[in-house]
Write an enzyme that holds these catalytic residues in place. Structure first.
Site, PDB file in Angstrom:
ATOM      1  N   ASP A 237       0.844  -1.196   0.000  1.00 26.45           N
ATOM      2  CA  ASP A 237       0.000   0.000   0.000  1.00 26.45           C
ATOM      3  C   ASP A 237       0.880   1.248   0.000  1.00 26.45           C
ATOM      4  O   ASP A 237       1.697   1.434   0.906  1.00 26.45           O
ATOM      5  CB  ASP A 237      -0.887  -0.029   1.247  1.00 26.45           C
ATOM      6  CG  ASP A 237      -1.977   1.032   1.233  1.00 26.45           C
ATOM      7  OD1 ASP A 237      -1.737   2.128   0.707  1.00 26.45           O
ATOM      8  OD2 ASP A 237      -3.066   0.754   1.774  1.00 26.45           O
ATOM      9  N   GLY A 263      -1.431  -4.664  -2.939  1.00 22.72           N
ATOM     10  CA  GLY A 263      -1.480  -3.232  -2.742  1.00 22.72           C
ATOM     11  C   GLY A 263      -2.627  -2.775  -1.862  1.00 22.72           C
ATOM     12  O   GLY A 263      -3.137  -3.524  -1.017  1.00 22.72           O
ATOM     13  N   HIS A 264      -3.033  -1.539  -2.076  1.00 20.27           N
ATOM     14  CA  HIS A 264      -4.060  -0.877  -1.274  1.00 20.27           C
ATOM     15  C   HIS A 264      -5.397  -1.609  -1.361  1.00 20.27           C
ATOM     16  O   HIS A 264      -6.035  -1.898  -0.343  1.00 20.27           O
ATOM     17  CB  HIS A 264      -4.185   0.566  -1.786  1.00 20.27           C
ATOM     18  CG  HIS A 264      -5.124   1.434  -1.028  1.00 20.27           C
ATOM     19  ND1 HIS A 264      -4.932   1.768   0.300  1.00 20.27           N
ATOM     20  CD2 HIS A 264      -6.267   2.080  -1.414  1.00 20.27           C
ATOM     21  CE1 HIS A 264      -5.913   2.576   0.693  1.00 20.27           C
ATOM     22  NE2 HIS A 264      -6.728   2.766  -0.327  1.00 20.27           N
ATOM     23  N   PHE A 265      -5.832  -1.929  -2.573  1.00 15.00           N
ATOM     24  CA  PHE A 265      -7.095  -2.632  -2.791  1.00 15.00           C
ATOM     25  C   PHE A 265      -6.852  -4.141  -2.714  1.00 15.00           C
ATOM     26  O   PHE A 265      -6.912  -4.858  -3.714  1.00 15.00           O
ATOM     27  CB  PHE A 265      -7.699  -2.245  -4.145  1.00 15.00           C
ATOM     28  CG  PHE A 265      -8.318  -0.875  -4.162  1.00 15.00           C
ATOM     29  CD1 PHE A 265      -9.646  -0.684  -3.816  1.00 15.00           C
ATOM     30  CD2 PHE A 265      -7.577   0.234  -4.524  1.00 15.00           C
ATOM     31  CE1 PHE A 265     -10.228   0.576  -3.835  1.00 15.00           C
ATOM     32  CE2 PHE A 265      -8.137   1.506  -4.546  1.00 15.00           C
ATOM     33  CZ  PHE A 265      -9.467   1.678  -4.198  1.00 15.00           C
ATOM     34  N   ALA A 266      -6.596  -4.630  -1.514  1.00 16.84           N
ATOM     35  CA  ALA A 266      -6.146  -6.011  -1.339  1.00 16.84           C
ATOM     36  C   ALA A 266      -7.152  -7.032  -1.836  1.00 16.84           C
ATOM     37  O   ALA A 266      -6.763  -8.102  -2.329  1.00 16.84           O
ATOM     38  CB  ALA A 266      -5.826  -6.266   0.133  1.00 16.84           C
TER      39      ALA A 266
END
Length: 286
Positions: A237, A263-266
């Site tokens: 992230d 990343g951020h949108f796992a």
């Protein structure tokens, strides 16, 4: 778990806001309230809802300024107001006890509600939802420091609201970008391009510092109420770093922590691993 639960799509009126939401699962099943992030909306949870909806009741609203929710002219876009509308949404649906799934913007919205109405919360699922200064990357700290009165700062925020900026949020840190559905950021961008939406996002970005100021309050709530918690986190992230995931263990030492190379949108890349963890957690709450 079921892989083909039927999702229904409805609106409910809350203080002049026409709130769009998705819902699935048996009406009498344990409830999970899914609070989305930026710059997305409830559609980010579609696959999770399809996967878990055979056993649990999952409810996912769009905030004002996001997705299909319709806010009146003159609506004030602050995190306090997003929490007000979301709290009103919960009341309108008659949800009395539920677990919270908080991601990104969903953390400041959800923690505000939890502090106001602790009797509602049965448990907490945190996915890249920050509540500790430990978790703020240098990029996040720089973003939070932006001010409207500083020349160029608003333009920096608007630079994140472009197709390139939205795609960046999905792809950065992903282990295999080929596993990411490009329709996700394309749909996010569609809603960002609606009239007034970028102005709303600028207002919220400039209000983000109000969340950092409340971190001690939220941490005190965690210690006082000790909700059962599952923390799942994408380690790549660019905004909320892994120390922010581990920090929850200071206040919730019994929390279940799982880190994923993504990343951020796992959920976009790691749904097959995360969904069973959420299901097991909800079963244990029952």
């Amino acid at each position: 778990m079921s892989g083909s639960a039927q999702i229904v799509h409805r609106y409910v009126e809350v203080d002049g806001v026409r709130v769009f939401y998705r819902e699935t699962g048996p009406a009498d099943a344990p409830v999970l309230l899914l609070l989305h992030g930026f710059p997305s909306a409830s559609h980010q949870y579609r696959r999770l809802m399809e996967t878990l909806g055979g056993e649990f009741r999952l409810v996912a609203p769009d905030y004002p300024g996001f997705g299909r929710t319709e806010a009146p002219a003159g609506f004030t876009y602050t995190f306090d107001r997003l929490a007000d509308v979301t709290e009103g949404f919960v009341t309108a649906l008659g949800l009395e006890r539920f677990a919270l799934y908080v991601f990104d913007f969903g953390a400041p919205v959800g923690f505000r509600i939890a502090v106001r109405r602790p009797e509602w919360i049965t448990g907490l699922v945190v996915q890249n939802g920050n509540a500790y200064e430990d978790g703020l990357s240098d990029a996040a700290r720089g973003f939070i420091a932006l001010r409207r009165e500083v020349p160029g700062d608003v333009e920096r925020i608007r630079g994140l609201l472009t197709p390139e900026g939205t795609r960046f949020q999905y792809e950065t840190g992903a282990a295999d970008p080929a596993r990411l559905d490009p329709d996700s950021w394309t749909l996010d961008q569609h809603f960002l391009e609606l009239p007034g939406r970028k102005d709303a996002q600028v207002d919220l970005a400039l209000d983000y510092r109000s969340n950092v100021a409340r971190y001690p309050e939220w941490q005190a709530w965690l210690r006082a109420y000790a909700p059962p918690a599952l923390v799942v986190w994408g380690t790549g992230d660019p905004f909320f770093s892994t120390p922010g995931a581990r920090a929850y263990l200071r206040d919730l030492p019994e929390a279940r922590l799982h880190l994923f190379e993504t990343g951020h949108f796992a959920l976009e890349e790691r749904l097959p691993e995360i969904a069973p963890l959420v299901a097991d957690f909800l079963r244990d709450l029952a």
